[in-house]
Design an enzyme around this catalytic site. Structure first.
Site, PDB file in Angstrom:
ATOM      1  N   ASP A   3       0.853  -1.194   0.000  1.00 55.25           N
ATOM      2  CA  ASP A   3       0.000   0.000   0.000  1.00 55.25           C
ATOM      3  C   ASP A   3       0.890   1.246   0.000  1.00 55.25           C
ATOM      4  OD1 ASP A   3      -1.743   2.192   0.935  1.00 55.25           O
ATOM      5  OD2 ASP A   3      -3.191   0.610   1.354  1.00 55.25           O
ATOM      6  N   ASN A  15     -12.929  -3.152   3.164  1.00 55.31           N
ATOM      7  CA  ASN A  15     -13.974  -2.135   3.193  1.00 55.31           C
ATOM      8  C   ASN A  15     -14.883  -2.242   1.973  1.00 55.31           C
ATOM      9  OD1 ASN A  15     -12.774  -1.046   5.514  1.00 55.31           O
ATOM     10  ND2 ASN A  15     -11.431   0.278   4.306  1.00 55.31           N
ATOM     11  N   GLN A  65     -14.318   2.688   2.067  1.00 54.28           N
ATOM     12  CA  GLN A  65     -13.761   2.247   0.779  1.00 54.28           C
ATOM     13  C   GLN A  65     -13.552   3.439  -0.143  1.00 54.28           C
ATOM     14  OE1 GLN A  65     -16.240  -0.424  -1.578  1.00 54.28           O
ATOM     15  NE2 GLN A  65     -14.482  -1.141  -2.760  1.00 54.28           N
ATOM     16  N   HIS A 123     -10.418  -5.191  -2.271  1.00 55.42           N
ATOM     17  CA  HIS A 123      -9.058  -5.358  -1.749  1.00 55.42           C
ATOM     18  C   HIS A 123      -9.110  -5.689  -0.271  1.00 55.42           C
ATOM     19  CE1 HIS A 123     -10.217  -1.114  -1.629  1.00 55.42           C
ATOM     20  NE2 HIS A 123      -9.523  -1.016  -0.507  1.00 55.42           N
ATOM     21  N   PHE A 124      -8.144  -6.488   0.124  1.00 55.60           N
ATOM     22  CA  PHE A 124      -7.979  -6.861   1.531  1.00 55.60           C
ATOM     23  C   PHE A 124      -6.707  -6.189   2.032  1.00 55.60           C
ATOM     24  CE2 PHE A 124     -11.078 -10.359   1.745  1.00 55.60           C
ATOM     25  CZ  PHE A 124     -11.305 -10.565   0.396  1.00 55.60           C
ATOM     26  N   HIS A 125      -6.835  -5.405   3.081  1.00 54.60           N
ATOM     27  CA  HIS A 125      -5.658  -4.827   3.727  1.00 54.60           C
ATOM     28  C   HIS A 125      -5.085  -5.846   4.707  1.00 54.60           C
ATOM     29  CE1 HIS A 125      -6.617  -0.492   2.777  1.00 54.60           C
ATOM     30  NE2 HIS A 125      -7.845  -0.974   2.718  1.00 54.60           N
TER      31      HIS A 125
HETATM   32  P1  AMP Z   1      -9.730   1.694   0.929  1.00 62.09           P
HETATM   33  O1  AMP Z   1      -9.897   2.947   1.719  1.00 62.09           O
HETATM   34  O2  AMP Z   1     -10.076   0.456   1.709  1.00 62.09           O
HETATM   35  O3  AMP Z   1     -10.448   1.746  -0.404  1.00 62.09           O
HETATM   36  O4  AMP Z   1      -8.182   1.581   0.652  1.00 62.09           O
HETATM   37  C1  AMP Z   1      -7.563   1.948  -0.530  1.00 62.09           C
HETATM   38  C2  AMP Z   1      -6.085   1.828  -0.312  1.00 62.09           C
HETATM   39  O5  AMP Z   1      -5.429   1.830  -1.565  1.00 62.09           O
HETATM   40  C3  AMP Z   1      -5.471   2.968   0.514  1.00 62.09           C
HETATM   41  O6  AMP Z   1      -4.865   2.416   1.678  1.00 62.09           O
HETATM   42  C4  AMP Z   1      -4.459   3.590  -0.436  1.00 62.09           C
HETATM   43  O7  AMP Z   1      -3.285   4.004   0.220  1.00 62.09           O
HETATM   44  C5  AMP Z   1      -4.200   2.459  -1.407  1.00 62.09           C
HETATM   45  N1  AMP Z   1      -3.742   2.865  -2.729  1.00 62.09           N
HETATM   46  C6  AMP Z   1      -4.339   3.768  -3.554  1.00 62.09           C
HETATM   47  N2  AMP Z   1      -3.655   3.869  -4.713  1.00 62.09           N
HETATM   48  C7  AMP Z   1      -2.616   2.995  -4.627  1.00 62.09           C
HETATM   49  C8  AMP Z   1      -1.534   2.630  -5.491  1.00 62.09           C
HETATM   50  N3  AMP Z   1      -1.399   3.191  -6.700  1.00 62.09           N
HETATM   51  N4  AMP Z   1      -0.645   1.704  -5.069  1.00 62.09           N
HETATM   52  C9  AMP Z   1      -0.777   1.137  -3.845  1.00 62.09           C
HETATM   53  N5  AMP Z   1      -1.780   1.427  -2.981  1.00 62.09           N
HETATM   54  C10 AMP Z   1      -2.683   2.352  -3.359  1.00 62.09           C
END
Ligand code: AMP
Ligand code: ZN
Length: 139
Positions: free
Chosen positions: A32, A88, A95, A101-103
């Site tokens: 991330d 999320n 989200q 996506h899974f964190h």
């Molecule tokens: P969410 O809030 O669950 O949708 O999380 C989206 C995540 O994607 C965030 O933690 C961002 O930091 C991450 N993110 C967005 N763009 C990129 C990217 N180009 N490469 C890696 N992570 C990303």
């Protein structure tokens, strides 16, 4: 299935670079760019689905397998004391990227990240009502 305006689909297509952690036939794991902790990994299906409910169950299972493998690496190689797996769905949940996506977020004692868990208390009326509704939906 991909969508041209999806940032994660662009990563899968190789149009946007990423720090690749692991790749299988159907799943990609990468760092991330806005990590909550060192070693914060995202696990995504290569096929575009906006939210978990729209995903084929087998593909979700593929993601879960990679989440398990990343979890082991986070514990064994990064020495995390624990980790959060977060997924999320919808703006209300936080989200921001509409591609499932899974964190995997490593946790270390004293990291100060904390978590909010404003637990209520399950009452009988709510339990019966919610159970009936869910079970009807689940068939
Ligand atoms: P969410 O809030 O669950 O949708 O999380 C989206 C995540 O994607 C965030 O933690 C961002 O930091 C991450 N993110 C967005 N763009 C990129 C990217 N180009 N490469 C890696 N992570 C990303
Ligand atoms: Zn996508």
């Amino acid at each position: 299935m991909t969508t041209t305006d999806c940032i994660f689909c662009k990563i899968i297509a190789g149009d946007i670079p990423c720090w690749k952690v692991l790749e299988t036939e159907t799943v990609l794991a990468f760092l991330d760019v806005g990590p909550l902790a060192e070693g914060h990994v995202l696990v995504i299906p290569k096929e575009h689905h906006a939210t978990l409910d729209g995903m084929p169950e087998d593909l979700a299972a593929d993601c879960a397998r990679v989440v398990v493998r990343v979890s082991r690496a986070v514990r064994e190689a990064l020495g995390a004391d624990g980790w959060n797996v977060l997924q999320n769905n919808g703006r209300v949940s936080g989200q921001a990227v509409d591609h499932v996506h899974f964190h995997v977020i490593p946790r270390r004692d004293g990291d100060g990240l904390g978590y909010r868990w404003n637990a209520g208390k399950l009452g009988e009326e709510a339990a019966e009502r919610v159970l009936a509704t869910l079970q009807k939906s689940l068939g």
